[in-house]
Write a protein that holds these residues in place. Structure first.
Motif, PDB file in Angstrom:
ATOM      1  N   THR A 304       0.834  -1.195   0.000  1.00 54.85           N
ATOM      2  CA  THR A 304       0.000   0.000   0.000  1.00 54.85           C
ATOM      3  C   THR A 304       0.873   1.250   0.000  1.00 54.85           C
ATOM      4  O   THR A 304       1.500   1.589   1.007  1.00 54.85           O
ATOM      5  CB  THR A 304      -0.927   0.024   1.227  1.00 54.85           C
ATOM      6  N   GLN A 305       0.916   1.917  -1.141  1.00 53.52           N
ATOM      7  CA  GLN A 305       1.664   3.158  -1.293  1.00 53.52           C
ATOM      8  C   GLN A 305       0.936   4.087  -2.254  1.00 53.52           C
ATOM      9  O   GLN A 305       0.560   3.661  -3.341  1.00 53.52           O
ATOM     10  CB  GLN A 305       3.075   2.899  -1.824  1.00 53.52           C
ATOM     11  N   PRO A 306       0.680   5.327  -1.852  1.00 54.25           N
ATOM     12  CA  PRO A 306       0.959   5.881  -0.529  1.00 54.25           C
ATOM     13  C   PRO A 306      -0.050   5.378   0.494  1.00 54.25           C
ATOM     14  O   PRO A 306      -1.121   4.886   0.136  1.00 54.25           O
ATOM     15  CB  PRO A 306       0.812   7.385  -0.754  1.00 54.25           C
ATOM     16  N   SER A 307       0.272   5.527   1.750  1.00 58.42           N
ATOM     17  CA  SER A 307      -0.654   5.149   2.801  1.00 58.42           C
ATOM     18  C   SER A 307      -1.891   6.037   2.757  1.00 58.42           C
ATOM     19  O   SER A 307      -1.785   7.250   2.531  1.00 58.42           O
ATOM     20  CB  SER A 307       0.018   5.302   4.170  1.00 58.42           C
ATOM     21  N   PRO A 308      -3.080   5.452   2.977  1.00 54.94           N
ATOM     22  CA  PRO A 308      -4.277   6.299   3.088  1.00 54.94           C
ATOM     23  C   PRO A 308      -4.234   7.216   4.299  1.00 54.94           C
ATOM     24  O   PRO A 308      -5.057   8.118   4.418  1.00 54.94           O
ATOM     25  CB  PRO A 308      -5.418   5.273   3.201  1.00 54.94           C
ATOM     26  N   TYR A 309      -3.271   6.980   5.198  1.00 58.17           N
ATOM     27  CA  TYR A 309      -3.096   7.839   6.365  1.00 58.17           C
ATOM     28  C   TYR A 309      -1.998   8.892   6.159  1.00 58.17           C
ATOM     29  O   TYR A 309      -1.636   9.598   7.096  1.00 58.17           O
ATOM     30  CB  TYR A 309      -2.708   7.001   7.588  1.00 58.17           C
TER      31      TYR A 309
END
Length: 323
Positions: A304-309
């Motif tokens: 997962t990139q970028p992080s949803p956070y």
């Protein structure tokens, strides 16, 4: 093809839960005040990471990244059912693992490997994460697996914490991963790890040693005494790093804020997404974190990139967590 959708579970459904304070023998106590069921991120691309993009590169297309060279069973896999289950990897002694599995497990769930603290045991996972959070994970087809320590491990429960180069714990984790994929059909993109104190140090070591397949990790009072090598530095797995502040000290000498910060810095220097939470409670298991850890895992499958956070943490996360 995109990975299978996780079974839907209600987002941010608050469930009150209380637990009696308990101690694992190294001063770790706490109570669980509540949980929020994991947010599967269904508004994005349908793979549960909320990134709106199959391969996480931001362009809206591509295949979901999948770990390569996943472990395969080396011994006979046990039946996956809730309880104390023996695992028999070919090259090490048989080990007992506490499993939490849904009554009718469906393929596509996540796997959480939990490493317990010094003088504690595998059931600590139900206290740290909380029973409602574990129920939410298993209801979505997932498995929580908490190993017991080897009989000959030494003073501390995990070989790496005893400064040993024996690979038994890592090989056991490989067997759990392989058998969970074979027996339950857990999603190979959703292999995660967590643990407290000695288990937090083991979480760090396991994440680095198996960085070719780990999706994301959450350490409680963990970190590292020295820079550990990435097995695969190209997998920028995400990490939620939780510590108890300036008083998070064990044995009068081991400062887990310092160790946690060292791991945070190493991850960020490698380009991994990581953030820290300082609950300020010293060397204790903080209450109410299990839901945030589960939401973090659901939002961060492999690659997962970028992080949803990346821009902001979810509003329901503890206020002591920051980017």
């Amino acid at each position: 093809m995109r990975s299978r959708l996780l079974p839907a579970i209600p987002a941010l459904l608050l469930v009150a839960c209380t637990a009696e304070p308990e101690s694992d023998g190294d001063g770790q106590t706490g109570t669980d005040a509540g949980m929020t069921e994991a947010d599967t991120g269904e508004s994005g691309d349908g793979d549960g990471d909320g990134d709106g993009d199959g391969n996480g590169d931001g362009d809206g297309d591509g295949e979901d990244p999948t770990p390569q060279n996943l472990p395969t069973p080396t011994g006979a896999c046990p039946t996956f059912e809730s309880g104390y289950v023996p695992f028999s990897p070919a090259s090490i002694d048989q080990r007992t693992v506490r499993l939490w599995v849904g009554e009718d497990p469906q393929p596509g769930g996540l796997l959480v490997i939990y490493w317990h603290a010094y003088t504690s045991g595998a059931d600590e996972a139900a206290f740290t994460l909380s029973a409602p959070v574990i129920e939410a994970i298993t209801a979505a087809g997932g498995v929580v697996a908490a190993p017991f320590a080897a009989d000959d491990v030494g003073e501390f429960p995990w070989f790496v914490v005893n400064n040993s180069d024996r690979q038994d714990d890592m090989l056991l984790a490989d067997e759990i991963v392989a058998c969970a994929i074979e027996q339950v059909g857990v999603d190979p993109r959703r292999i995660h790890s967590s643990g407290m104190s000695a288990g937090g140090l083991q979480t760090t070591a396991f994440s680095m040693a198996r960085s070719h397949y780990i999706a994301s990790s959450a350490s409680f009072s963990g970190g590292t005494f020295m820079q550990l090598p990435f097995e695969d530095a190209s997998n920028k797995f995400s990490a939620m790093i939780i510590h108890g502040g300036d008083n998070d000290i064990f044995g009068g000498a081991v400062n887990f804020k310092t160790l946690s910060t060292a791991w945070f810095n190493q991850l960020r220097d490698n380009g991994n997404f990581a953030f820290m939470c300082d609950h300020g409670g010293g060397h204790t298991i903080p209450s109410g974190y299990g839901s945030s850890v589960a939401n973090f895992f659901f939002a961060h499958p492999f690659g997962t990139q970028p992080s949803p956070y990346a821009e902001a943490l979810p509003a329901e996360f503890p206020t002591d967590c920051s980017l």
